[in-house]
Each structure stands twice: as structure tokens, then as C-alpha cells.
Scaffold this motif. Structure first.
Motif, PDB file in Angstrom:
ATOM      1  N   GLY B 445      23.079  41.050 -20.759  1.00  0.00           N
ATOM      2  CA  GLY B 445      22.725  40.357 -18.564  1.00  0.00           C
ATOM      3  C   GLY B 445      21.410  40.386 -18.486  1.00  0.00           C
ATOM      4  O   GLY B 445      20.315  40.013 -19.562  1.00  0.00           O
ATOM      5  N   ASP B 446      21.824  39.258 -18.131  1.00  0.00           N
ATOM      6  CA  ASP B 446      19.500  38.593 -17.520  1.00  0.00           C
ATOM      7  C   ASP B 446      19.059  39.996 -17.412  1.00  0.00           C
ATOM      8  O   ASP B 446      18.199  40.446 -16.585  1.00  0.00           O
ATOM      9  CB  ASP B 446      19.385  37.576 -16.883  1.00  0.00           C
ATOM     10  CG  ASP B 446      20.707  37.362 -16.051  1.00  0.00           C
ATOM     11  OD1 ASP B 446      21.986  37.724 -15.934  1.00  0.00           O
ATOM     12  OD2 ASP B 446      20.585  36.262 -14.742  1.00  0.00           O
ATOM     13  N   GLY B 447      19.953  40.485 -16.004  1.00  0.00           N
ATOM     14  CA  GLY B 447      19.373  42.271 -15.250  1.00  0.00           C
ATOM     15  C   GLY B 447      19.047  42.992 -16.118  1.00  0.00           C
ATOM     16  O   GLY B 447      17.794  43.399 -16.389  1.00  0.00           O
ATOM     17  N   CYS B 448      20.111  43.033 -17.338  1.00  0.00           N
ATOM     18  CA  CYS B 448      19.745  44.222 -18.159  1.00  0.00           C
ATOM     19  C   CYS B 448      18.343  43.859 -19.356  1.00  0.00           C
ATOM     20  O   CYS B 448      17.576  44.837 -19.553  1.00  0.00           O
ATOM     21  CB  CYS B 448      21.508  43.828 -19.023  1.00  0.00           C
ATOM     22  SG  CYS B 448      22.216  44.235 -18.259  1.00  0.00           S
ATOM     23  N   PHE B 449      18.728  42.648 -19.276  1.00  0.00           N
ATOM     24  CA  PHE B 449      17.784  41.913 -20.285  1.00  0.00           C
ATOM     25  C   PHE B 449      15.766  43.135 -20.024  1.00  0.00           C
ATOM     26  O   PHE B 449      15.400  43.173 -20.966  1.00  0.00           O
ATOM     27  CB  PHE B 449      17.936  40.877 -20.337  1.00  0.00           C
ATOM     28  CG  PHE B 449      16.726  40.640 -21.697  1.00  0.00           C
ATOM     29  CD1 PHE B 449      17.440  40.016 -22.640  1.00  0.00           C
ATOM     30  CD2 PHE B 449      15.208  39.982 -20.917  1.00  0.00           C
ATOM     31  CE1 PHE B 449      16.068  39.512 -24.042  1.00  0.00           C
ATOM     32  CE2 PHE B 449      14.387  39.675 -21.631  1.00  0.00           C
ATOM     33  CZ  PHE B 449      14.394  39.106 -23.423  1.00  0.00           C
ATOM     34  N   LEU B 476      22.682  39.006 -10.472  1.00  0.00           N
ATOM     35  CA  LEU B 476      22.923  40.767 -11.150  1.00  0.00           C
ATOM     36  C   LEU B 476      24.683  40.498 -11.065  1.00  0.00           C
ATOM     37  O   LEU B 476      25.038  40.777  -9.212  1.00  0.00           O
ATOM     38  CB  LEU B 476      22.586  41.733 -10.058  1.00  0.00           C
ATOM     39  CG  LEU B 476      20.753  41.686 -10.402  1.00  0.00           C
ATOM     40  CD1 LEU B 476      20.460  42.475  -9.468  1.00  0.00           C
ATOM     41  CD2 LEU B 476      20.631  42.742 -11.691  1.00  0.00           C
ATOM     42  N   GLY B 477      25.127  39.767 -12.133  1.00  0.00           N
ATOM     43  CA  GLY B 477      26.524  39.249 -11.470  1.00  0.00           C
ATOM     44  C   GLY B 477      27.412  40.015 -11.351  1.00  0.00           C
ATOM     45  O   GLY B 477      28.195  39.461  -9.676  1.00  0.00           O
ATOM     46  N   MET B 478      27.447  41.044 -12.043  1.00  0.00           N
ATOM     47  CA  MET B 478      28.703  41.617 -11.548  1.00  0.00           C
ATOM     48  C   MET B 478      28.338  42.329  -9.840  1.00  0.00           C
ATOM     49  O   MET B 478      29.659  42.580  -9.473  1.00  0.00           O
ATOM     50  CB  MET B 478      28.620  43.160 -12.648  1.00  0.00           C
ATOM     51  CG  MET B 478      30.242  43.910 -11.807  1.00  0.00           C
ATOM     52  SD  MET B 478      31.337  43.332 -12.318  1.00  0.00           S
ATOM     53  CE  MET B 478      32.019  43.103 -14.003  1.00  0.00           C
TER      54      MET B 478
END
Ligand SMILES: Cc1ncc(C[n+]2csc(CCOP(=O)(O)OP(=O)(O)O)c2C)c(N)n1
Ligand SMILES: [Mg+2]
Lengths: 170, 577
Positions: B445-449, B476-478
């Protein structure tokens, strides 16, 4: 329900911290805890008193079993175990009251461990319940300080060999 | 042989057959790094952050089935390992962490970079050592590897003061461990196994509920044997994904919060659950009291403490799953031969019908790229290839679970129990070190990345090429999904934007290939280019920021009360299974 658990641990740094941490982390409360040496210099004995459901007790035992330093975990059922505790209490005792206090103490086999001008220290060994009654008796005289060791226990010499419940699962 | 403690560390790792470790040096571990420089057969992969090193070691362990090793200095180096240690603890990943510590003479004085890391990590390690004497090093390392991989596997930590690394010892590597308090169960109880087999034979609606413990136990062949001889439906949890081939006729998806309806229905309408190395996690069960209410439970696990922890087990079997599952299959065959019980064919058909009736669905993108579509194409393009997927944590992780079909053990590596954002990239680097011949793909994900992208440098420079499939929804989609569903659409601090950073440019800055894709017809081309490049590549898929992950069982709700995708007339049925 209150349970007494007897734990044999390797006498290694951090062993007690690991046990205490496991209790804290899993939300179990330790009511009393006594640690001391055993007949083997490399092994210590811990007597734990916990107030929890039978199910939690099972969890506690199993979780403790997984700790690398823990050698044996065993519940001490009240009718199959011997439990003792030591109490030291400093009681206000002006000279006029001493005789009365000492005669109360005799009933409990309490020993006068120290004597001061206006106070004395009793030393009592007994079951935790006996100690509680003794405490109540001397309280009216004015308890200045009190310490208890927490109970220690051993399975009775006449009791069936334990542990049992874990044996089924392991 | 006389040598320094630091050399003894490496000779011990060599004796354990360690081929690669992941780490980053600093003051208190300098002597051991000097020993690396003096010579060893152990490859050291230099991470850019100790958390990265820890997750790499985890990825290595999960992909290879062996113990992962991470090395860090004292203080901040050690505390940076805390997240991977906690993650390995939750997911039972075998991990040995070696940290430097200040000199024994300075311990307890708040010396520079002193941190009581054995104290900090007590609740999240199987065991740990603060090595006080140089002569202990070989025994401690031997014990550490033994404990990490035996019983229920997990993390251990060895903290070695600098002066202990510098002292001299007479080195011999022990043949055995001396651990009187560590006695993991050796075999399952034969009577219990017989009883379990009887109940499986008798059950009309059984389900094999397979968790990560099955992978850890290397018991996947035995599981397959049991499922096939019994004709038993299998669901695999997020952690168990890959333990059973997902194109197999008996595989029925993944239970839990974002599992398909048919998987959750199978679990919840079962009359017998056979939990294999699974732990009734709340993300699987939903409201525990309402979970599989009509089911008896057979619980197979190496860890006695899991039995009855959350759900009562009617038949517990504690032991190594490889033997337990094999014995169960043998016993089941025997029972069938005696005419007792039969394969639950009608039940299998029922689950198939549910699957046909309630497939995964999503609305196809008109102007926007749909993350599910990216997953479908990724699945199509990697089918049949030797791939290892890793993931971050969030919506993209759940889509990866739903849409990628894993055929082999160790081919889906994710952070389940701790849900650690940033796990994906370093885990992929570690997996690549373990399985250089495999194509390693991180679905991130872009956040995780942005939590661990510095390890792209490690991937690029250590020749450990991975492909990062970045599901960039700009959020932070979720968390956004929870705010939409449970907090009346009040979005609070979840917007990351699609554009900042420019992921393709960032990838290039790290010496990797970067691609940006925002249209569906570019997806395959970019994937193909990345897969063919044999370089570390990042594909920035700019996907629909509104897309939500369904079905969903709200936290604490009963598993049957799931929120489903709201169907428009254009709903698209996802790839049939
Ligand atoms: C280290 C960490 N911090 C916070 C969270 C809480 N959290 C769970 S999912 C998520 C969003 C992840 O965003 P992204 O990587 O973009 O994935 P997406 O859900 O958008 O696919 C957050 C913040 C977490 N799991 N881990
Ligand atoms: Mg996102």
C-alpha cells in the motif's frame, strides 16, 4: 476462586521477571508470591497465589510451562498441600499492656522476636488464615508495622503424585 | 580452538548452517562486524534500518522454512528490532536476533546507547539471553536456534556486551543443548488421534480450518493427504495461505473479516471444525460466542496453551502436526475401509453452491483503475510461475488474500497477528535472499510503502531484485474504510495523496525501475516489463481512492453478519474459482 501454584524454576537471571511479565501481560493478577531456594542450588521455588477461574488457571499453567526456565508447574489443591507463611508484626506495647499481649500470642505459638520500650515484635508461622486471625487479635493494640512473606507450599507427603491435568495434553 | 567472542559468534552461525543474515552495525556490535570483515561464509545483507533487517529475516524464514537471523547494535539499533520481534512472536516466525550491548562494566549506568533490550522484549520472545561470559557464546547460540525452531516457533534474542565479544574463549560448538525446562511435545496422543478420526468420519459438515502452524510444521503434504482421503473441505487463514493448493477442488477460501462469504459460511455452518495450527484469532472468528455455534472442535496444535484458550476443544491433540495429520489420515482410511463414515460429498456441493451464489464482486472501473483488477491481472500473469508474494497491511493485503491464488507453502508472506505496516518490502528482500530462483512480488500500500521503502536500496545494491506492486489509492485506505463505515464518513488524517511522493521517481532514486500506471490497459504491459526486467521495480498503480474491501465482518460482529458489496447494475463477478 483462589489457587496456589507451585513452580520450580531454574535459578537463572530474569526467570522471575519472565513469570511476572507473563502474568501482567495476560491480565492475570498475582495475589502473593514467595521465592526461595530449594534443596538444589540451581533450582528456585516460587509459590504463587492467584484469584482466577479454573479456565484461567489452566492458561496460567500452560503459559508458564512454555517459559524456558520453568521446570515444573503444579497446582496445590488445599486438601492435598501444606501451606505456611511467616508474619512479623510490630505492636504498640506500653509496659502495662505487655503481659496481656504476650498471653494472646501464646495461643498462636507466636514468639516475641524483639522487645522495645513501647513496642514489641511478634514472629508467627502458620497457615495464612491463622496469621490473619492473629493480625485481627493484635490490631486493637495498635499495629505499627507488619510484613508477611506470602505463603509457601508443598504437596503433602501423603498426596497423590502430581501434576495431572497437563499430562493429558502434553 | 582459542578465538575471540566475536569470531565465536560467526563460527557458531556457520555451525548452524546459516547462509545469510540481515543487519546494520554500530558501536556495541563493532567487534562482531570486525569478525565479518576477518572472514566468514555467512553472507551479511546490509539493511538501511534495523526494522528492515528484522523483517528481512522474517521473510527469509517464511520463504525458506529456516531460522532467520537479524543483527543490530545496542540501544536504538536494538529497539528498532522490537517491531519485527513482536511480529515474529505473533506469527510464530523462527527468528534469532543478535544485539550488541554496552560493556558489562557499564551495564546499569545509563551508558551511551544502553538499553535493557532483554527487559524490553520479555513479553515478545520465547527466550532471551544477556551473555555475561564469553565462554557461554556457543551454548547460547546453539540453544537460541534450537528454541526458535522447536515447539511453536518464534523469536529469541541474544544480547552480547561489547567486552564479551572482545574476550577470548576456547571454542567448541556443542552437539546438544542442555535445556531441562524446554520440552516441546514430541508426539500426539494416539487415543486422541483415534477419537479425532472417528469424529471426522462421522461428521456430515466438517471443515479443516488451517492456520500458519501447518506451514511452520512443514505439514502441508500431510494436510493434503488428510483432506483428500477424507474428501474434506479446507479453508486457510491469512497465515495459512499457501498451506493447501488454492486451485485444488477442496480449497474453499479464507475465513475471517474479509474472507469471502462462502468460506465464512462453511466455517459457521459446519458441524465439525478441525483446527490445524490455527488459534481462533478474533479476525477469523468475529464475535467468538457466535462463531461456528453448531460445531464440535478438534484442535490440533503444537502449543498446549492454544487449546481451550478461546474456544473449547472437544478433542485436543497436542503434538507436531506433521505426525498428527499423517496419523489422522491413516486412521481415517482405516475407518472408511471398515465402513465407518463417508466422504461429505453433499456438504462439498453445498459450499460450491454458496461459492457460485455469493462470489467476490466489484464494480469495474470506468475512469478509474480498480485495485481488484490489478490483482486479477497479477494473478493471471504469475499463474504457474514460482512466485512468492509478500504484502503490507491494509486493503491491498486483503485484496491480495482474496485474488492471488497460492499453490505452494511459503508463497504468501504477510504480517497477520501484529498487522505491521511496512512488512512487505523488507520481507520480500529476505524472501528473495532465501529463494533467489523465485519471482518475489511485494503487494504494497502507499502508506506501508512509505514506512520501509528505504530497503529498496538494499534490494538494488545487494542484487536481490523484487517487484513492488504498489496499490496507490492515495489513502491509508483501510482506516479510511473504517471511518466511512463506522464513523459516518468523517475522514480524519488518512489522506496521503496519489502524487507525493512520486513513487516511480523515488524508485529510480534508489537505483530501481519505476513505472506509473493509471489505466487498465497499461497494467499488463507494466507488469510484464517489471517481471522481465530482473531489476527491482516499483509499479505505482494509481487506483480508485474510494474502493472499499468487501465482504467485511465488522470487528466484534458475528461472522454471519457481514457487510457485502452493494451491487450496482454493473457489478462484475470476480474471477470464478
Ligand atoms: C505500523 C502500523 N501503523 C498503523 C497501522 C494501522 N493501519 C492499518 S491499515 C492502515 C492503512 C494502510 O495504508 P496503505 O498502506 O496505504 O494500505 P491500504 O489500506 O490503503 O491498501 C493503517 C494506518 C498499522 N497496521 N501498522
Ligand atoms: Mg493506501
Amino acid at each position: 476462586m483462589r489457587h496456589t501454584v507451585s513452580v520450580m524454576v531454574e535459578n537463572k537471571p530474569g526467570a522471575l521477571a519472565r513469570i511476572a511479565s507473563m502474568f501482567a501481560r495476560r491480565g492475570f493478577n498475582i495475589e502473593s508470591l514467595a521465592v526461595g531456594p530449594t534443596e538444589r542450588p540451581d533450582v528456585s521455588h516460587i509459590t504463587l497465589r492467584v484469584d482466577c477461574s479454573d479456565r484461567s488457571l489452566e492458561q496460567i499453567q500452560k503459559q508458564m510451562h512454555k517459559l524456558v526456565n520453568v521446570l515444573r508447574v503444579q497446582e496445590l489443591p488445599p486438601d492435598e498441600a501444606l501451606e505456611r507463611e511467616l508474619l512479623l508484626v510490630k505492636v504498640a506495647a506500653p509496659p502495662g499492656k505487655r503481659a496481656e499481649l504476650i498471653s494472646v500470642a501464646e495461643v498462636f505459638n507466636a514468639r516475641v522476636a524483639d522487645l522495645g520500650a513501647d513496642a514489641l515484635i511478634f514472629e508467627v508461622v502458620g497457615t495464612p488464615e491463622e496469621l490473619a486471625s492473629f493480625e485481627e487479635l493484635v490490631r486493637p493494640h495498635g499495629i505499627k508495622e507488619l510484613v508477611r512473606t506470602g505463603r509457601v507450599g508443598l504437596a503433602r507427603a501423603s498426596a497423590r503424585p502430581a501434576p495431572r491435568r497437563l499430562a493429558v495434553l502434553r | 580452538m582459542k578465538m575471540l567472542g566475536s569470531d565465536a559468534v560467526l563460527r557458531s552461525l556457520e555451525a548452524e548452517g546459516v547462509d545469510v543474515v540481515f543487519g546494520l552495525p554500530g558501536g556495541a556490535i563493532l567487534p562482531t562486524y570486525d569478525a565479518f570483515a576477518r572472514g566468514t561464509t555467512v553472507r551479511h545483507v546490509l539493511a538501511r534500518h534495523e526494522q528492515g533487517a528484522g523483517h528481512m529475516a522474517q521473510g527469509y524464514a517464511r520463504a525458506s522454512g529456516r531460522v532467520g537471523v537479524a543483527i543490530a547494535t545496542s540501544g536504538p539499533g536494538a529497539t528498532n528490532l522490537v517491531t519485527p520481534i513482536a511480529d515474529a512472536w505473533m506469527d510464530s516466525t523462527p527468528l534469532v536476533c543478535i544485539t550488541g550491548q554496552v560493556r558489562t562494566t557499564l551495564i546499569g549506568t545509563d551508558a551511551f546507547q544502553e538499553c535493557d533490550i532483554t527487559g524490553v522484549t520479555i513479553p515478545i520472545v520465547k527466550h532471551s539471553w544477556l551473555v555475561q561470559h564469553v565462554a557461554e557464546i556457543p551454548n547460547v547460540i546453539k540453544a537460541a536456534f534450537h528454541i526458535a525452531r522447536t515447539g511453536r516457533s518464534g523469536p529469541v534474542l541474544i544480547d552480547i556486551p561489547r567486552d564479551v565479544q572482545e574476550a577470548e574463549l576456547d571454542f567448541t560448538y556443542p552437539a546438544d543443548v542442555d535445556l531441562p525446562g524446554w520440552r516441546p511435545p514430541k508426539r500426539g496422543h494416539a487415543k486422541q488421534i483415534k477419537e479425532a478420526a472417528r469424529r471426522i468420519a462421522r461428521a456430515e459438515q466438517p471443515v479443516l480450518y488451517v492456520g500458519g502452524g501447518t506451514l511452520n510444521a512443514d505439514a502441508c503434504d500431510e494436510l493434503r493427504e488428510l483432506a483428500e482421503v477424507g474428501g474434506l473441505p479446507v479453508v486457510t487463514t491469512l497465515m495459512g495461505k499457501g498451506a493447501f493448493p488454492e486451485t485444488h477442488a477442496l480449497h474453499f477460501g479464507w475465513p475471517g473479516m474479509h474472507g469471502p462469504k462462502w468460506s465464512n459460511w462453511a466455517m459457521n455452518k459446519a458441524d465439525l471444525l478441525v483446527a490445524c495450527g490455527a488459534r481462533f484469532d478474533d479476525r477469523v472468528t468475529g464475535k467468538l460466542a457466535a462463531f461456528a455455534p453448531g460445531a464440535e472442535v478438534i484442535h490440533l496444535d503444537i502449543d498446549a496453551a492454544e487449546i481451550g484458550k478461546l474456544r473449547h476443544a472437544d478433542v485436543p491433540v497436542v503434538g507436531p502436526l506433521k505426525d498428527v495429520l499423517r496419523d489422522l489420515a491413516v486412521e481415517l482410511v482405516r475407518l472408511h475401509a471398515e465402513g465407518e463414515g463417508r466422504r461429505p460429498d453433499a456438504w462439498i456441493q453445498q459450499i460450491r453452491d454458496w461459492r457460485a451464489e455469493f462470489p467476490l464482486k466489484y464494480a469495474p472501473g470506468r475512469e478509474t483503475l480498480k485495485p481488484q483488477r490489478v490483482m486479477e491481472l497479477l494473478q493471471d500473469m504469475t499463474a504457474g510461475r514460482d512466485v512468492v508474494f509478500t504484502t503490507g497491511v491494509g486493503q491491498h493485503q486483503m485484496w491480495a488474500m482474496q485474488y492471488l491464488l497460492c499453490e505452494r507453502p511459503g508463497s504468501f508472506i504477510t504480517s497477520g497477528g501484529l498487522g505491521t505496516m511496512g512488512y512487505g518490502i523488507p520481507a520480500a528482500v529476505g524472501a528473495k535472499a532465501a529463494r533467489p530462483e523465485a519471482t518475489v512480488i511485494c503487494v504494497d500500500g502507499d502508506g506501508c510503502f512509505q514506512m520501509t521503502c528505504q530497503e529498496l536500496a538494499t534490494a538494488a545494491l545487494e542484487q536481490l531484485p523484487i517487484v513492488v506492486v504498489l496499490i496507490n489509492n492515495g489513502y491509508l485506505g483501510m482506516v479510511q474504510q473504517w471511518q466511512n463505515l463506522f464513523f459516518d464518513d468523517r475522514l480524519s488524517h488518512v489522506h496521503l495523496t496519489h502524487q507525493v511522493p512520486d513513487y516511480a521517481m523515488l524508485a529510480e532514486a534508489y537505483g530501481c525501475a519505476g513505472f506509473t500506471v493509471s489505466a487498465e490497459d497499461e497494467v499488463e504491459g507494466a507488469l510484464q516489463a517489471a517481471l522481465d526486467s530482473n531489476r527491482t521495480s516499483v509499479i505505482d498503480f494509481r487506483v480508485d481512492p474510494q474502493e472499499q474491501c468487501f465482504p467485511m465482518i465488522p470487528a466484534g460482529a458475528a461472522a454471519l453478519d457481514l457487510i457485502e458489496f452493494e451491487e450496482g447494475e454493473d457489478a462484475k463477478v470476480a474471477r470464478p474459482l
